[in-house]
Enzyme design. Structure first.
Site, PDB file in Angstrom:
ATOM      1  N   GLU A   1       0.892  -1.252   0.013  1.00 53.10           N
ATOM      2  CA  GLU A   1      -0.134   0.043  -0.002  1.00 53.10           C
ATOM      3  C   GLU A   1       0.895   1.394  -0.017  1.00 53.10           C
ATOM      4  OE1 GLU A   1      -2.553  -0.516   3.573  1.00 53.10           O
ATOM      5  OE2 GLU A   1      -3.851  -2.019   2.444  1.00 53.10           O
TER       6      GLU A   1
ATOM      7  N   LYS B   1     -15.802  -2.194   3.617  1.00 51.78           N
ATOM      8  CA  LYS B   1     -15.331  -2.584   2.253  1.00 51.78           C
ATOM      9  C   LYS B   1     -16.323  -3.412   1.249  1.00 51.78           C
ATOM     10  CE  LYS B   1     -10.414  -3.878   4.322  1.00 51.78           C
ATOM     11  NZ  LYS B   1      -9.999  -4.703   4.659  1.00 51.78           N
TER      12      LYS B   1
HETATM   13  C1  2PG Z   1      -6.969  -4.098   5.832  1.00 51.42           C
HETATM   14  C2  2PG Z   1      -6.729  -3.909   4.303  1.00 51.42           C
HETATM   15  C3  2PG Z   1      -6.436  -2.513   3.791  1.00 51.42           C
HETATM   16  P1  2PG Z   1      -6.350  -5.890   2.930  1.00 51.42           P
HETATM   17  O1  2PG Z   1      -6.666  -5.071   6.489  1.00 51.42           O
HETATM   18  O2  2PG Z   1      -7.365  -3.117   6.522  1.00 51.42           O
HETATM   19  O3  2PG Z   1      -5.600  -2.019   4.433  1.00 51.42           O
HETATM   20  O4  2PG Z   1      -5.723  -4.972   3.867  1.00 51.42           O
HETATM   21  O5  2PG Z   1      -6.956  -5.200   1.607  1.00 51.42           O
HETATM   22  O6  2PG Z   1      -5.041  -6.747   2.462  1.00 51.42           O
HETATM   23  O7  2PG Z   1      -7.332  -7.008   3.511  1.00 51.42           O
HETATM   24 MG    MG Z   2      -7.784  -4.212   8.415  1.00 49.47          MG
END
Ligand code: 2PG
Ligand code: MG
Length: 405
Positions: A193, A322
């Site tokens: 990221e 998300k």
């Molecule tokens: C998280 C995310 C984003 P990932 O754990 O919050 O930072 O990571 O997309 O790998 O789940």
């Molecule tokens: Mg997270």
């Protein structure tokens, strides 16, 4: 207004994961959206892609089921996608396909109606502060990096999104300076990221980010809070938290003590996923014992049913949202509504493998998020941050969140 065509293409995320891009047409207007993908995924997330990849998506994709639907009717679009897929976790068409079509429908519908995308949401809008990781480890960086996944900075004292984004970039630069001071051989590596991936242990990393934030905060005269995303499910093995990179194993009880201790010692205000995704009880105990943001990501996976359990136990006081964890905008909006109704804060989040699409900014404002978690640097992060800044500049009537921590 009706969806008049939908097409799919294969694409890649910033990490190079295979993903799906969808184009939705509403008459002569169209929108194209590409789905992101996580690395530290929760057990209960929608499946990103079926095992047969793009070819198997195409076998299950039935565009006729979407034609004629009002693109701004989040529910009808969501229902059609679920019916097309036929499983509980989008394992046939992939959560990526569902995400891309769901978001592209709303963006195309907004364009066709001369609206901004965020205006198509039904909840009270709010301008979130950007929160981003300046140093990283866990599943987003190599074995020499910390066990903790994200060391986060959030300038809640900024007067605008632009000022906040600039402050986070200044912290990111300061962190590099401090890493180089400790380790003159640092080669400048970054994780998925854009956060620095240094050879450093957890507590040294917390201390380094703390001092970087303090330096920038003093220099700019802005209050900047610090947070961590432990992504603890990723190192919870056989009943213990296995900090393998520094050879430490903690029981759940010890993990609670450790987290309480670092919150106090380093004045942390934001803690995400400090425990395994099944440990609602420990989330609840921590929330009672500290006065900071206790945020659930893998534990809730943007799923309203899991959230209800969390609300009843007060397992946290905030949630990560998300859209691709649940697959559709409709379900994500219901999740935000449920959270806000119970007094839980919503943090709209990117994924570690993301795309240059800016739409997360609209989702964040549209659902009334308090923070938008989207990194600090890198094209796929900056696109969202600058879109948020533009929404902020163009819509002074939407107030910035007033931090309660
Ligand atoms: C998280 C995310 C984003 P990932 O754990 O919050 O930072 O990571 O997309 O790998 O789940
Ligand atoms: Mg997270």
């Amino acid at each position: 207004m009706q969806i008049s065509d939908v097409s799919l293409r294969r694409s890649f995320t910033s990490r190079g994961d295979a993903t799906i891009e969808a184009t939705v047409k509403v008459g002569s207007i169209e929108a194209t959206v590409t789905a992101p993908a996580g690395a530290s995924t929760g057990e209960y997330e929608a499946l990103h892609l079926p095992s047969g990849g793009y070819d198997s998506v195409l076998k299950s994709f039935k565009k006729g089921m979407l034609l004629g639907i009002d693109p701004l009717n989040f529910k009808d679009v969501s229902d059609a996608l679920k019916k097309m897929d036929g499983t509980s976790n989008f394992s046939q068409i992939g959560g990526s396909t569902s995400f891309a079509i769901s978001v592209a429908s709303a963006v195309a519908g907004a364009r066709a109606s001369n609206m901004q995308f965020f205006e198509t949401f039904h909840l009270k809008h709010q301008m979130p502060f950007p929160i981003g990781n300046v140093l990283g480890g866990g599943k987003h960086a190599g074995p020499g990096s910390p066990d903790i996944q994200e060391f986060l900075s959030c300038p809640v004292g900024a007067k605008s999104v632009f000022e906040a984004v600039s402050a986070n970039i200044a912290v990111h630069h300061e962190v590099l300076k401090q890493i180089e001071k400790r380790d003159p051989t640092f080669a400048g590596g970054k994780g998925d990221e854009g956060a620095w991936a240094a050879n450093i242990k957890d507590e040294d990393a917390i201390e380094l980010v703390r001092s970087s934030i303090d330096a920038v905060s003093k220099q700019l005269g802005i209050r900047i809070i610090m947070g961590l995303d432990l992504a603890a499910s990723t190192f919870y093995q056989n009943g213990v938290y296995n900090y393998s990179r520094k050879g430490k194993k903690l029981t759940s009880e010890e993990q609670l003590g450790y987290v309480e201790n670092i919150i106090k010692k380093y004045d942390l205000k934001y803690i995400e996923d400090p425990f395994d995704e099944e440990d609602f009880e420990m989330f609840s105990r921590l929330t009672k014992s500290v006065n900071v943001m206790v945020i659930g990501d893998d534990i809730f996976v943007t799923d309203t049913k899991r959230l209800r359990k969390g609300i009843s136990m007060r397992a946290g006081n905030g949630v990560i949202l998300k859209v691709n964890q649940v697959g559709t905008l409709y379900d994500a909006e219901l999740f935000a509504e449920e959270a806000e109704g119970a007094g839980f804060m919503v943090i709209a989040s990117h994924r570690s493998g993301d795309t240059c699409d800016p739409y997360l900014a609209h989702i964040a404002v549209g659902v009334g998020a308090v923070l938008m978690k989207s990194g600090v640097v890198g094209g796929e992060r900056i696109s969202k941050l600058m879109e948020l800044s533009k929404i902020n500049d163009d819509n002074p009537q939407i107030a910035l969140w007033r931090p309660i921590i």
